[in-house]
Scaffold this motif. Structure first.
Motif, mmCIF file in Angstrom:
data_model
loop_
_atom_site.group_PDB
_atom_site.id
_atom_site.type_symbol
_atom_site.label_atom_id
_atom_site.label_comp_id
_atom_site.label_asym_id
_atom_site.label_seq_id
_atom_site.Cartn_x
_atom_site.Cartn_y
_atom_site.Cartn_z
ATOM 1 N N SER A 155 0.838 -1.188 0.000
ATOM 2 C CA SER A 155 0.000 0.000 0.000
ATOM 3 C C SER A 155 0.879 1.245 0.000
ATOM 4 O O SER A 155 2.075 1.183 0.271
ATOM 5 C CB SER A 155 -0.930 0.007 1.217
ATOM 6 O OG SER A 155 -0.181 -0.022 2.407
ATOM 7 N N THR A 173 0.469 5.738 0.790
ATOM 8 C CA THR A 173 -0.380 6.804 1.305
ATOM 9 C C THR A 173 -0.375 7.977 0.335
ATOM 10 O O THR A 173 0.684 8.512 0.006
ATOM 11 C CB THR A 173 0.113 7.279 2.686
ATOM 12 O OG1 THR A 173 0.101 6.174 3.588
ATOM 13 C CG2 THR A 173 -0.785 8.385 3.236
ATOM 14 N N THR A 226 -5.138 12.553 3.806
ATOM 15 C CA THR A 226 -4.394 11.361 3.413
ATOM 16 C C THR A 226 -5.349 10.198 3.175
ATOM 17 O O THR A 226 -6.431 10.141 3.765
ATOM 18 C CB THR A 226 -3.358 10.937 4.478
ATOM 19 O OG1 THR A 226 -4.030 10.669 5.699
ATOM 20 C CG2 THR A 226 -2.305 12.005 4.685
ATOM 21 N N VAL A 278 -4.865 5.864 2.384
ATOM 22 C CA VAL A 278 -4.036 4.693 2.113
ATOM 23 C C VAL A 278 -4.731 3.870 1.035
ATOM 24 O O VAL A 278 -5.920 3.552 1.158
ATOM 25 C CB VAL A 278 -3.817 3.847 3.389
ATOM 26 C CG1 VAL A 278 -3.023 2.597 3.069
ATOM 27 C CG2 VAL A 278 -3.117 4.677 4.457
#
Length: 70
Positions: free
Chosen positions: A10, A12, A45, A47
């Motif tokens: 992942s 961000t 943000t 993810v």
């Protein structure tokens, strides 16, 4: 900026907003668009963990005073 991640990893996404809150904007992965409204912070943000090569875009950013489509 470009980030490459492998399947199962992942990353961000970070957006820094300037102007007068509240903010609204859209972000998209080219398939799905999510609209964020009444956002009061200056940093957003998210993810993400895409299963394939994916480009993300932010559009229609608006603060309390004006709209920018770029």
């Amino acid at each position: 900026m470009s980030n490459r991640i492998c399947q199962g990893e992942s990353v961000t996404l970070t957006l820094t907003l300037t102007g007068t809150a509240p903010f609204s904007f859209e972000y998209t992965d080219g398939v799905t668009t999510e609209t964020i409204t009444n956002y009061n912070a200056t940093t957003w943000t998210r993810v993400v963990s895409p299963n394939a090569t994916t480009s993300y875009a932010i559009k229609n950013v608006k603060d309390n005073n004006c709209l920018s489509t770029e």
